[in-house]
Design an enzyme around this catalytic site. Sequence first.
Site, short mmCIF file in Angstrom:
data_model
loop_
_atom_site.label_atom_id
_atom_site.label_comp_id
_atom_site.label_asym_id
_atom_site.label_seq_id
_atom_site.Cartn_x
_atom_site.Cartn_y
_atom_site.Cartn_z
N THR A 1 -8.35 52.52 -5.94
CA THR A 1 -7.22 52.04 -5.29
C THR A 1 -7.69 52.17 -3.60
O THR A 1 -8.40 53.40 -3.35
CB THR A 1 -6.10 52.63 -5.13
OG1 THR A 1 -6.04 54.23 -5.10
CG2 THR A 1 -5.38 52.40 -6.58
N THR B 1 0.71 -1.13 -0.04
CA THR B 1 0.13 0.03 0.03
C THR B 1 0.85 1.29 0.19
O THR B 1 0.51 2.45 -0.54
CB THR B 1 -0.85 0.04 1.20
OG1 THR B 1 -1.54 -1.02 1.18
CG2 THR B 1 -1.58 1.44 1.36
N ASN B 2 1.91 1.19 0.78
CA ASN B 2 2.80 2.29 0.74
C ASN B 2 3.46 2.91 -0.26
O ASN B 2 3.92 4.02 -0.22
CB ASN B 2 3.93 2.10 2.00
CG ASN B 2 3.07 1.70 3.17
OD1 ASN B 2 1.93 1.80 3.52
ND2 ASN B 2 3.89 1.11 4.15
N SER C 1 -34.43 37.63 -3.53
CA SER C 1 -35.17 37.70 -2.36
C SER C 1 -36.42 37.20 -2.12
O SER C 1 -37.27 37.32 -3.23
CB SER C 1 -35.20 39.19 -1.88
OG SER C 1 -35.71 39.55 -0.72
#
Length: 486
Positions: free
Chosen positions: A193, A147-148, A324
């Site tokens: 800005t 698995t590793n 809304s």
Amino acid sequence: MASAAPTLTRTETDSLGSMEIPVDAYWGIHTARADANFPITKRPISVYPDLVVGLAMVKQASARANREIGVLDPERADLIDRAAQRVIDGEFHEQFTVGVIQGGAGTSTNMNANEVITNIALEMAGHEKGDYAFLSPIDHTNRSQSTNDVYPTAVKIGLSLTLRSLLEELDLLRLSFLGKSREFHDVLKVGRTQLQDAVPMTLGQEFNGFATTLGYDHTRLTENASLMFEINMGATAIGTGITTHPGYAPAVLKHLRDITGLDLRTAGDLVEATSDTGSFMSFSSTLKRNAMKLSKICNDLRLLSSGPQAGLGEINLPAMQAGSSIMPGKVNPVIPEVVNQVAFAVAGADMTVTMAAEAGQLQLNAFEPVIAHSIFQSITWMRQAMWTLRVNCVDGITANRDRLGAMVGASVGVITALTPFIGYAAAAALAKTALLTNRSVADLVVEAGLMSREEVLKQLSPARLSGLETITAAIPVVASEDLIEI
């Protein structure tokens, strides 16, 4: 009322005992135990098809390598190879049932793949599912593997495959913004800005900036993806290669490169590679960068479209749904909002990856399943968010040209374009007067005798204000003490 027919089962045995497995299931006892142990997310690994494909590619390459080096007979190797190909082609994905988050460092995922591919192969050979005396999930399908090394390699391959679709969608979104930049190339607006009025620019320049930053992200993601091309196949349990033939690692690499089309390479230090998750951290961080920049773009779209009467109202986003339950006619920027939320989730997933990577101990990181889940989820959600942003928002954006023109005409910030000719101090004084009297900058400059109206209009043309045409005049700067009082 007739009772339901009993479920037909087969008996499978592991080191803990025996279990009854549905006779038609391609998974086996290891998968069954994992399904019972990890009912956490209710999301099987099959939700990430490219992970399943990555697992099958690793099994296929291993079968070919094992046959090549002579540790697996041709008949069994061929059966595993053909069964894996069917998974790669999209079959049997529903049989990959273990949860995406699991204990065991991915062992349950690896065994799920071993069992499914083995039982597909058994069925192809005319054997009953579960006839592991003929073909074993561990002794044959998992031969020369652990698995590793299987799990991280499959994850890296799967992520590389998934990234392709993300990059395609990212580029489509970039092109959408680029198309809008061309559409709005002549639309002058006030730049800002710190949320305060600044100098003019074009709306096209603003959208071109969005396209450019997404292009940079495309490059960064591609660069970081290459870090995942280093694999540790042949490392087995901790990187020492125990149980493998000396020829296995180069053979499996060769076959994996052929199968995946990826420029894979074997790590130089397999012990280090087996415990290291640095490539996942780097890639996750780059995904977060992309998500944050995309979220910033969505913030800008929401601000630019705010109103429509009492906000900036510079652009119109497509109306997608009523906004809304109490205010008639209200429409909200729902598409940018959902993309923002995806970006927040990606940032959280990156923190999960960071913590999981740090928590690994000694020769293995047991937390790779949550790392894999976090990154696969981020890519999947980002791809889908980019699609909806492009199709349901950006492609349909329009400019409020009249409003933009009026705001530029009333903006004091345009006087910045005249500072090379009248000086900063004079420009500052006139700007203050313009704000106090609500008069145009152009009129004030001309009345002050600082520039002719023709020259003022020339310097305040859209091309000059947006920087698309450079300053060519050489008018002497007026000293502040020579400024005519208005």
